[in-house]
Scaffold this motif. Sequence first.
Motif, short mmCIF file in Angstrom:
data_model
loop_
_atom_site.label_atom_id
_atom_site.label_comp_id
_atom_site.label_asym_id
_atom_site.label_seq_id
_atom_site.Cartn_x
_atom_site.Cartn_y
_atom_site.Cartn_z
N ILE A 149 0.80 -1.22 0.00
CA ILE A 149 0.00 0.00 0.00
C ILE A 149 0.84 1.28 0.00
CG2 ILE A 149 -0.32 0.10 2.54
CD1 ILE A 149 -2.96 0.98 -0.15
N GLN A 150 2.04 1.23 0.57
CA GLN A 150 2.84 2.46 0.61
C GLN A 150 3.37 2.85 -0.77
OE1 GLN A 150 1.44 3.67 3.41
NE2 GLN A 150 3.29 4.86 3.48
N GLN A 151 3.28 1.93 -1.73
CA GLN A 151 3.68 2.25 -3.11
C GLN A 151 2.50 2.73 -3.94
OE1 GLN A 151 6.87 2.24 -4.06
NE2 GLN A 151 7.28 1.66 -1.95
N CYS A 152 1.30 2.48 -3.45
CA CYS A 152 0.08 2.81 -4.21
C CYS A 152 -0.11 4.33 -4.30
CB CYS A 152 -1.12 2.16 -3.53
SG CYS A 152 -2.70 2.59 -4.28
N ILE A 153 -0.45 4.79 -5.53
CA ILE A 153 -0.65 6.22 -5.73
C ILE A 153 -2.15 6.54 -5.95
CG2 ILE A 153 1.68 6.78 -6.57
CD1 ILE A 153 0.55 6.48 -9.45
N SER A 154 -3.00 5.57 -5.67
CA SER A 154 -4.46 5.73 -5.80
C SER A 154 -4.88 6.20 -7.19
CB SER A 154 -5.00 6.69 -4.74
OG SER A 154 -4.69 6.23 -3.46
N CYS A 155 -4.22 5.68 -8.22
CA CYS A 155 -4.55 6.10 -9.59
C CYS A 155 -5.87 5.49 -10.04
CB CYS A 155 -3.43 5.72 -10.55
SG CYS A 155 -3.25 3.93 -10.76
N GLY A 156 -6.25 4.36 -9.46
CA GLY A 156 -7.53 3.74 -9.80
C GLY A 156 -7.52 2.85 -11.03
#
Length: 165
Positions: free
Chosen positions: A42-49
């Motif tokens: 999750i710490q790599q996730c940029i919430s791009c969707g």
Amino acid sequence: MGIMKFAPTMLKQLFEKPVTKNYPAEPINYPEGSRGHIDIDIQQCISCGMCMRVCPPGAITVDRKTRTWTINRFDCVQCGYCTTVCPKKCLYLNPGYQTPGPEKYIYSQTHVLTEAEKQHEAEMEAKKQAAIKAAMAKKAAAAAAAKKDGAAPDAAAKPADKPQA
Ligand code: SF4
Ligand code: SF4
């Protein structure tokens, strides 16, 4: 009579290794090609969707505002498509079983901002506000200049009237 027939099998079993594993003391080796379940760093996730948009059964939800990534494991068919489109490569198929727990089916993870990320976001927000302020000041100056010339603020922008025939 029956016991005599069964005795060789019984004796053989006594000296053979058990066919089951001593789990959890002994780790399980999942067979090659085993898909298991989807996990996220999750710490790599940029919430791009992107993962949410491509997931065929719609098992993933991404909340950009709260930076929360959620999967409904009942809906996931382990196709692995989401792992191929993730720009940060933070989704992966974990071949193991899930750890038992209440979050087993609706599993959510939230990206927690680091100090550097917080600072970056604050700088971006300050830049955005400065750009808005500059645009508003420019507009006000243009309106003031037009007023000084005695014309309506947006009269200059209007096309000239057609000459009368
Ligand atoms: S593995 Fe397939 S079904 Fe499961 S979340 Fe990813 S895209 Fe959706
Ligand atoms: S595609 Fe990857 S980076 Fe984008 S929201 Fe999904 S997990 Fe996060």
